[in-house]
Design a protein around this motif. Structure first.
Motif, PDB file in Angstrom:
ATOM      1  N   ILE A   1       0.826  -1.131  -0.054  1.00  0.00           N
ATOM      2  CA  ILE A   1      -0.171   0.121  -0.092  1.00  0.00           C
ATOM      3  C   ILE A   1       0.789   1.321  -0.100  1.00  0.00           C
ATOM      4  CG2 ILE A   1      -1.695   1.368   1.240  1.00  0.00           C
ATOM      5  CD1 ILE A   1      -2.761  -1.222   2.392  1.00  0.00           C
ATOM      6  N   ALA A   2       0.755   2.047  -0.846  1.00  0.00           N
ATOM      7  CA  ALA A   2       1.327   3.394  -1.037  1.00  0.00           C
ATOM      8  C   ALA A   2       0.402   4.331  -0.216  1.00  0.00           C
ATOM      9  CB  ALA A   2       1.714   3.871  -2.344  1.00  0.00           C
ATOM     10  N   SER A   3       1.027   5.202   0.597  1.00  0.00           N
ATOM     11  CA  SER A   3       0.053   6.225   1.221  1.00  0.00           C
ATOM     12  C   SER A   3       0.869   7.530   0.897  1.00  0.00           C
ATOM     13  CB  SER A   3       0.274   5.978   2.539  1.00  0.00           C
ATOM     14  OG  SER A   3      -0.487   6.956   3.532  1.00  0.00           O
ATOM     15  N   LEU A   4       0.071   8.372   0.303  1.00  0.00           N
ATOM     16  CA  LEU A   4       0.568   9.943   0.023  1.00  0.00           C
ATOM     17  C   LEU A   4      -0.372  10.740   0.698  1.00  0.00           C
ATOM     18  CD1 LEU A   4       0.325   9.058  -3.997  1.00  0.00           C
ATOM     19  CD2 LEU A   4       2.465   9.185  -2.610  1.00  0.00           C
TER      20      LEU A   4
ATOM     21  N   ARG B   1      -8.391  26.835   5.940  1.00  0.00           N
ATOM     22  CA  ARG B   1      -9.414  26.031   6.782  1.00  0.00           C
ATOM     23  C   ARG B   1     -10.576  25.718   6.147  1.00  0.00           C
ATOM     24  NH1 ARG B   1      -9.403  23.548  11.775  1.00  0.00           N
ATOM     25  NH2 ARG B   1      -7.413  24.357  12.283  1.00  0.00           N
ATOM     26  N   GLY B   2     -10.839  26.856   5.405  1.00  0.00           N
ATOM     27  CA  GLY B   2     -12.321  26.725   4.703  1.00  0.00           C
ATOM     28  C   GLY B   2     -12.377  25.899   3.465  1.00  0.00           C
ATOM     29  N   SER B   3     -11.562  25.065   2.871  1.00  0.00           N
ATOM     30  CA  SER B   3     -11.406  24.622   1.695  1.00  0.00           C
ATOM     31  C   SER B   3     -12.326  23.637   1.700  1.00  0.00           C
ATOM     32  CB  SER B   3      -9.983  24.035   1.355  1.00  0.00           C
ATOM     33  OG  SER B   3      -8.916  24.931   1.540  1.00  0.00           O
ATOM     34  N   GLN B   4     -12.997  23.423   0.453  1.00  0.00           N
ATOM     35  CA  GLN B   4     -14.205  22.548   0.589  1.00  0.00           C
ATOM     36  C   GLN B   4     -13.910  21.380  -0.691  1.00  0.00           C
ATOM     37  OE1 GLN B   4     -16.817  22.732   2.349  1.00  0.00           O
ATOM     38  NE2 GLN B   4     -16.038  24.362   3.403  1.00  0.00           N
ATOM     39  N   SER B   5     -13.192  21.645  -1.728  1.00  0.00           N
ATOM     40  CA  SER B   5     -13.118  20.590  -2.626  1.00  0.00           C
ATOM     41  C   SER B   5     -11.268  20.155  -2.660  1.00  0.00           C
ATOM     42  CB  SER B   5     -13.304  21.190  -4.084  1.00  0.00           C
ATOM     43  OG  SER B   5     -14.556  21.798  -3.962  1.00  0.00           O
ATOM     44  N   PHE B   6     -11.228  18.847  -3.066  1.00  0.00           N
ATOM     45  CA  PHE B   6      -9.878  18.317  -2.900  1.00  0.00           C
ATOM     46  C   PHE B   6      -9.860  17.182  -3.962  1.00  0.00           C
ATOM     47  CE2 PHE B   6      -9.214  20.179   1.394  1.00  0.00           C
ATOM     48  CZ  PHE B   6     -10.464  20.244   1.526  1.00  0.00           C
ATOM     49  N   PHE B   7      -8.538  17.556  -4.697  1.00  0.00           N
ATOM     50  CA  PHE B   7      -8.186  16.366  -5.923  1.00  0.00           C
ATOM     51  C   PHE B   7      -6.976  16.013  -5.818  1.00  0.00           C
ATOM     52  CE2 PHE B   7     -12.127  18.217  -7.609  1.00  0.00           C
ATOM     53  CZ  PHE B   7     -12.187  19.627  -7.161  1.00  0.00           C
ATOM     54  N   TRP B   8      -6.962  14.811  -6.352  1.00  0.00           N
ATOM     55  CA  TRP B   8      -5.668  14.130  -6.654  1.00  0.00           C
ATOM     56  C   TRP B   8      -5.343  13.780  -8.085  1.00  0.00           C
ATOM     57  CZ3 TRP B   8      -1.651  13.447  -3.361  1.00  0.00           C
ATOM     58  CH2 TRP B   8      -1.903  13.451  -2.093  1.00  0.00           C
ATOM     59  N   TYR B   9      -4.252  14.429  -8.779  1.00  0.00           N
ATOM     60  CA  TYR B   9      -3.901  14.105  -9.939  1.00  0.00           C
ATOM     61  C   TYR B   9      -2.844  13.080 -10.172  1.00  0.00           C
ATOM     62  CZ  TYR B   9      -6.749  17.838 -11.361  1.00  0.00           C
ATOM     63  OH  TYR B   9      -7.828  18.821 -11.739  1.00  0.00           O
ATOM     64  N   ARG B  10      -2.600  12.181 -10.950  1.00  0.00           N
ATOM     65  CA  ARG B  10      -1.387  11.585 -11.349  1.00  0.00           C
ATOM     66  C   ARG B  10      -0.819  12.122 -12.699  1.00  0.00           C
ATOM     67  NH1 ARG B  10      -3.176   5.742 -12.479  1.00  0.00           N
ATOM     68  NH2 ARG B  10      -3.780   6.692 -14.347  1.00  0.00           N
TER      69      ARG B  10
ATOM     70  N   GLN C   1      -8.647  10.047   1.321  1.00  0.00           N
ATOM     71  CA  GLN C   1      -9.232  10.117   2.825  1.00  0.00           C
ATOM     72  C   GLN C   1      -9.203  11.725   3.231  1.00  0.00           C
ATOM     73  OE1 GLN C   1      -6.214   7.641   4.845  1.00  0.00           O
ATOM     74  NE2 GLN C   1      -7.840   5.981   5.052  1.00  0.00           N
ATOM     75  N   LEU C   2     -10.084  12.346   3.680  1.00  0.00           N
ATOM     76  CA  LEU C   2     -10.042  13.738   4.003  1.00  0.00           C
ATOM     77  C   LEU C   2     -10.318  13.749   5.405  1.00  0.00           C
ATOM     78  CD1 LEU C   2     -10.140  16.686   3.190  1.00  0.00           C
ATOM     79  CD2 LEU C   2     -12.594  16.352   2.598  1.00  0.00           C
ATOM     80  N   ASN C   3      -9.531  14.829   6.095  1.00  0.00           N
ATOM     81  CA  ASN C   3      -9.956  15.186   7.547  1.00  0.00           C
ATOM     82  C   ASN C   3      -9.767  16.621   7.529  1.00  0.00           C
ATOM     83  OD1 ASN C   3      -9.423  15.710  10.185  1.00  0.00           O
ATOM     84  ND2 ASN C   3      -8.887  13.648  10.841  1.00  0.00           N
ATOM     85  N   LYS C   4     -10.902  17.302   7.489  1.00  0.00           N
ATOM     86  CA  LYS C   4     -11.091  18.767   7.542  1.00  0.00           C
ATOM     87  C   LYS C   4     -10.226  19.561   8.864  1.00  0.00           C
ATOM     88  CE  LYS C   4     -14.427  19.507   3.735  1.00  0.00           C
ATOM     89  NZ  LYS C   4     -15.767  20.097   3.542  1.00  0.00           N
ATOM     90  N   ALA C   5     -10.741  18.690  10.010  1.00  0.00           N
ATOM     91  CA  ALA C   5     -10.260  19.332  11.154  1.00  0.00           C
ATOM     92  C   ALA C   5      -8.859  19.234  11.252  1.00  0.00           C
ATOM     93  CB  ALA C   5     -10.894  18.397  12.379  1.00  0.00           C
TER      94      ALA C   5
ATOM     95  N   VAL D   1      -5.158  15.807   3.548  1.00  0.00           N
ATOM     96  CA  VAL D   1      -6.063  14.826   2.372  1.00  0.00           C
ATOM     97  C   VAL D   1      -4.935  13.793   2.264  1.00  0.00           C
ATOM     98  CG1 VAL D   1      -5.707  16.342   0.687  1.00  0.00           C
ATOM     99  CG2 VAL D   1      -7.539  14.675   0.598  1.00  0.00           C
ATOM    100  N   SER D   2      -5.529  12.528   2.033  1.00  0.00           N
ATOM    101  CA  SER D   2      -4.393  11.338   1.618  1.00  0.00           C
ATOM    102  C   SER D   2      -4.808  10.775   0.604  1.00  0.00           C
ATOM    103  CB  SER D   2      -3.890  10.657   2.866  1.00  0.00           C
ATOM    104  OG  SER D   2      -4.913   9.934   3.475  1.00  0.00           O
ATOM    105  N   LEU D   3      -4.024   9.852  -0.268  1.00  0.00           N
ATOM    106  CA  LEU D   3      -4.347   9.085  -0.838  1.00  0.00           C
ATOM    107  C   LEU D   3      -3.577   7.639  -1.043  1.00  0.00           C
ATOM    108  CD1 LEU D   3      -5.830   8.682  -3.960  1.00  0.00           C
ATOM    109  CD2 LEU D   3      -3.528   9.100  -4.961  1.00  0.00           C
TER     110      LEU D   3
END
Lengths: 113, 112
Positions: B18-21, B28-37, B64-68, B72-74
């Motif tokens: 498993i690769a964890s990035l 803190r107010g960000s709402q949208s999160f994206f991963w690109y390869r 995985q997203l943790n706003k607190a 964000v991880s992939l």
């Protein structure tokens, strides 16, 4: 077949010449963007446009110019004022504004000697 | 200045692992999160988007997203040599009228 096209794939120019990079999209996206990427580096935003006939400077706009006369097209001109123009240039678009995911074209690799 | 931070790597994992990035962001107010390869010499390709706290799975990929905690991880399960690429994290700033902010990317190398 929808997508973003950039031409040419490779471009060679002599120092002191202006050069225009093409970017066309048929995704009906409102927003378009230009990025520069240097070897081993991240993306740096040059210009972006949310609607036709309007565009804003990004983080590294000096030495570049753009136009947005049509929704589908967002050409980038690299002027002779850009001190280090050799780079990989990426065009992107997003559907309905700046907060949405961006889709990238294949890029143009510019070499200036 | 909105910031998105990623470890530049390279992150080396054996095939099948498993690769964890990971990616942290400052707004803190960000709402949208994206991963690109991004494969070497190619343009970035969108692989995942996530908007709510928790996990989102798509095939071998889990975002995985943790706003607190503002991260964000992939996760890439059963990593393959073809997964070797640079992975870019992008975050939509809370201001609403500015483009996505991209991290500089993490280079992943999957060893056969």
């Amino acid at each position: 077949d929808g997508g973003i096209t950039q031409s040419p794939k490779y471009l060679f120019r002599k120092e002191g010449q202006n050069v225009t990079l093409s970017c066309e999209q048929n995704l009906n996206h409102d927003a378009m963007y230009w990025y520069r990427q240097d070897p081993g580096q991240g993306l740096r935003l040059i210009y972006y446009s949310q609607i036709v006939n309007d565009f804003q400077k990004g983080d590294i706009a000096e030495g570049y110019s753009v136009s947005r006369e049509k929704k589908e097209s967002f050409p980038l001109t690299v002027t002779s004022a850009q001190k280090n123009p050799t780079a990989f240039y990426l065009c992107a678009s997003s559907i309905d504004g700046l907060s949405y995911e961006q889709y990238f074209g294949p890029g143009t690799r510019l070499t200036v000697t | 200045q909105k910031e998105v931070e990623q470890n530049s790597g390279p992150l080396s994992v054996p095939e099948g692992a498993i690769a964890s990035l990971n990616c942290t962001y400052s707004d803190r107010g960000s709402q949208s999160f994206f991963w690109y390869r991004q494969y070497s010499g190619k343009s970035p390709e969108l692989i995942m988007s996530i908007y709510s706290n928790g996990d989102k799975e798509d095939g071998r990929f889990t975002a995985q997203l943790n706003k607190a905690s503002q991260y964000v991880s992939l996760l890439i399960r059963d990593s393959q040599p073809s997964d070797s690429a640079t992975y870019l994290c992008a975050v939509n700033p809370n201001s609403g009228n500015t483009p996505l902010v991209f991290g500089k990317g993490t280079r992943l190398s999957v060893i056969a």
